[in-house]
Scaffold this motif. Sequence first.
Motif, short mmCIF file in Angstrom:
data_model
loop_
_atom_site.label_atom_id
_atom_site.label_comp_id
_atom_site.label_asym_id
_atom_site.label_seq_id
_atom_site.Cartn_x
_atom_site.Cartn_y
_atom_site.Cartn_z
N ILE A 87 0.84 -1.21 0.00
CA ILE A 87 0.00 0.00 0.00
C ILE A 87 0.87 1.25 0.00
O ILE A 87 0.59 2.22 -0.71
CB ILE A 87 -0.97 -0.01 1.21
CG1 ILE A 87 -2.00 -1.14 1.06
CG2 ILE A 87 -1.70 1.33 1.34
CD1 ILE A 87 -2.84 -1.38 2.30
N ALA A 253 -6.30 -3.11 -2.74
CA ALA A 253 -5.84 -1.98 -1.92
C ALA A 253 -5.64 -0.74 -2.79
O ALA A 253 -6.00 0.37 -2.39
CB ALA A 253 -4.54 -2.35 -1.22
N ILE A 256 -9.16 0.55 -3.58
CA ILE A 256 -9.81 1.17 -2.41
C ILE A 256 -9.15 2.51 -2.06
O ILE A 256 -9.83 3.49 -1.78
CB ILE A 256 -9.77 0.20 -1.20
CG1 ILE A 256 -10.75 -0.96 -1.45
CG2 ILE A 256 -10.13 0.91 0.10
CD1 ILE A 256 -10.64 -2.09 -0.46
N PHE A 257 -7.82 2.55 -2.12
CA PHE A 257 -7.10 3.79 -1.83
C PHE A 257 -7.54 4.91 -2.77
O PHE A 257 -7.83 6.03 -2.35
CB PHE A 257 -5.59 3.53 -1.95
CG PHE A 257 -4.75 4.77 -1.89
CD1 PHE A 257 -4.62 5.48 -0.70
CD2 PHE A 257 -4.09 5.24 -3.02
CE1 PHE A 257 -3.84 6.63 -0.64
CE2 PHE A 257 -3.31 6.39 -2.96
CZ PHE A 257 -3.19 7.08 -1.77
N ILE A 260 -11.31 5.95 -2.13
CA ILE A 260 -11.45 6.81 -0.94
C ILE A 260 -11.02 8.24 -1.28
O ILE A 260 -11.67 9.21 -0.90
CB ILE A 260 -10.62 6.25 0.25
CG1 ILE A 260 -11.21 4.93 0.74
CG2 ILE A 260 -10.59 7.26 1.40
CD1 ILE A 260 -10.36 4.20 1.76
N LEU A 314 -4.19 9.63 3.91
CA LEU A 314 -4.47 8.20 4.12
C LEU A 314 -3.26 7.40 4.63
O LEU A 314 -3.41 6.24 4.99
CB LEU A 314 -4.98 7.57 2.81
CG LEU A 314 -6.33 8.10 2.31
CD1 LEU A 314 -6.76 7.37 1.04
CD2 LEU A 314 -7.41 7.96 3.38
N ILE A 321 -6.89 0.31 6.18
CA ILE A 321 -7.15 -0.02 4.77
C ILE A 321 -6.79 -1.48 4.51
O ILE A 321 -7.53 -2.21 3.83
CB ILE A 321 -6.36 0.91 3.83
CG1 ILE A 321 -6.92 2.34 3.89
CG2 ILE A 321 -6.41 0.41 2.38
CD1 ILE A 321 -6.07 3.38 3.17
N ILE A 324 -9.52 -3.68 5.84
CA ILE A 324 -10.69 -3.67 4.94
C ILE A 324 -10.44 -4.60 3.77
O ILE A 324 -11.30 -5.41 3.39
CB ILE A 324 -10.98 -2.22 4.44
CG1 ILE A 324 -11.46 -1.34 5.60
CG2 ILE A 324 -12.03 -2.24 3.32
CD1 ILE A 324 -11.49 0.14 5.27
#
Length: 582
Positions: A87, A253, A256-257, A260, A314, A321, A324
């Motif tokens: 990430i 990831a 999602i990153f 967001i 983030l 994260i 999740i």
Amino acid sequence: MQYGFTDILQLIGALGVFLFGMKVMSDALLLLAGSKMRSILARMTSNRVLGIGTGFLITSVIQSSSATTLMVVSFANAGLLTLVESIGVIMGANIGTTITAWLITILGFKVSMSTIALPLVGFGFAFTFLKKEKLKNIGSFVIGFALLFIGLQFLKEAMPDIKNNPELLAFLSSYTDLGYLSIVLFLLIGTILTVVIQSSSATMALTLIMTAQGWIPFELAAAMVLGENIGTTITANLAAIIGNYKAKQTARAHLIFNLIGVLWMLILFYPFLRIVADVAMSLGSESPYLSAAAIPVAISLFHTIFNVANTFLLVWFVKPIAKIVERFVPEKIEPEQQVDAPKYLKHEVLKYPETAILALSRESQRLFKNSVFEIVSHALHIHRTDIKSEEKLKTVIKKSNILFDANVRDLYTRRVKTIYGEIIRYASLTQNKFTLTEAQNREITELKAANRKMVEILKAVLELSKNVSMYLNSENKYIKKEYDKLRKRTAKVLRVIHLFRTETDNLAYHRKLMAMKAALKTNKQSNDIAIDNLIRKDRITTDMASSLFNDYDNVNDIVYKLIDVADLLYSKKDTLLNNENF
């Protein structure tokens, strides 16, 4: 409308030239610097700042966030990067990809590259005739760089002119005045374009040209940029389909990153754009709300500030994260096997030499830690936990007088043979498949040597174990004492190796191992004298003496090779970073 089928084909062709230039440039940069970048990635730690810096550096150098992300997915798939580490690198890659937008904005709109682009192609082409591979790659990079801007110039010329096609602006205006609905619509357009073209850089170029031509206003161009941030995650997710759960987690990831980031940006969209416009004007540019020519700079600023802000926001939530992602893509527990199988050696690691070498190193270390260490301990009828403990070895040996059911041959077959065979196979495949540096070849050779020595240790232990079992509880206290000395000597080396392997500051333990290795010749002489005394005083039989002579030599050989293996596997080396092709 004066824009026909031929014009559309020219537009597609211009986009093709741009994409081809981007690919040639990126591929050449990967050949020039990719091995070094992968080496840096391979030495990643869980430090978030370092991860972001690594992602930024790699993407800035190789000019492709997709290539960086695919690299990260491959490393995660091979088990060489954790989800948290992945990430961090992806966050950095998102910032690194903004360099491409600035490259296009400055050299494509502020500076005219068309006059020097063709001469650059000729200059680069001349390099491709040279023998040295590095110079050939530099030539390919120059050609790709020039083609990128030739394609950009073609794109600008192929785009329909608003003045000659006013009905096009009328068509677009019906979709640009819908408030937030327009923002969402152009966000989707940006996403779809990036998914179809498979290049966020190409979509960015199209967006910048559309703004410069006056097609769309600043805020809708920004919406398209947000869409590109979502669309660029598709490449990694497609690559992860055939990967394991770790690869899938890394790709999710990334998605999602970026999702967001887009979500909070939509909430603060208009105030954020006004801040970007103010920054652009403070740097000497016109307002992007008033001048179409000022929008490319403002969009590049928006792209950079958004990605930096999103990462800064983030980075504090990397672990949440990751949790999740782990809920969406749970860990797949492999069924227990009767015969131990490799954990790190999978076909995917053969994509890059760095992943292959690190997988070989991890697998070799795992083989020593989980199997060889245990088999040697049990063959001497000592518990591993006792060797790893701080209890005095004299006490450990004294209490370890219970015979284990340690069938060394069976343990070798179940725990070592398959993994050893795969390590040697993958080492050979790596050396045959890639053009390796001298340092990389040396590292593989050392790993193969370490594994051969491990097998030789087990063969020697097989012979030693028979006599240890025979004399462990012998009524002859002298022979028992001598075999306890052999057990203690081997256990001492195993304990120091364990500390050398596990302690952070392990230099002192390395020195201790080297001292033990140097003392082996002296030990042999003192052993011979001790056995001669026992024979002379009639304390052991000639058969016992014969066994002792053989086993003292055997233990010396085992200890020598154990220290060699520990040195080869656990000494801190940066051979991957010592890359002579960069």
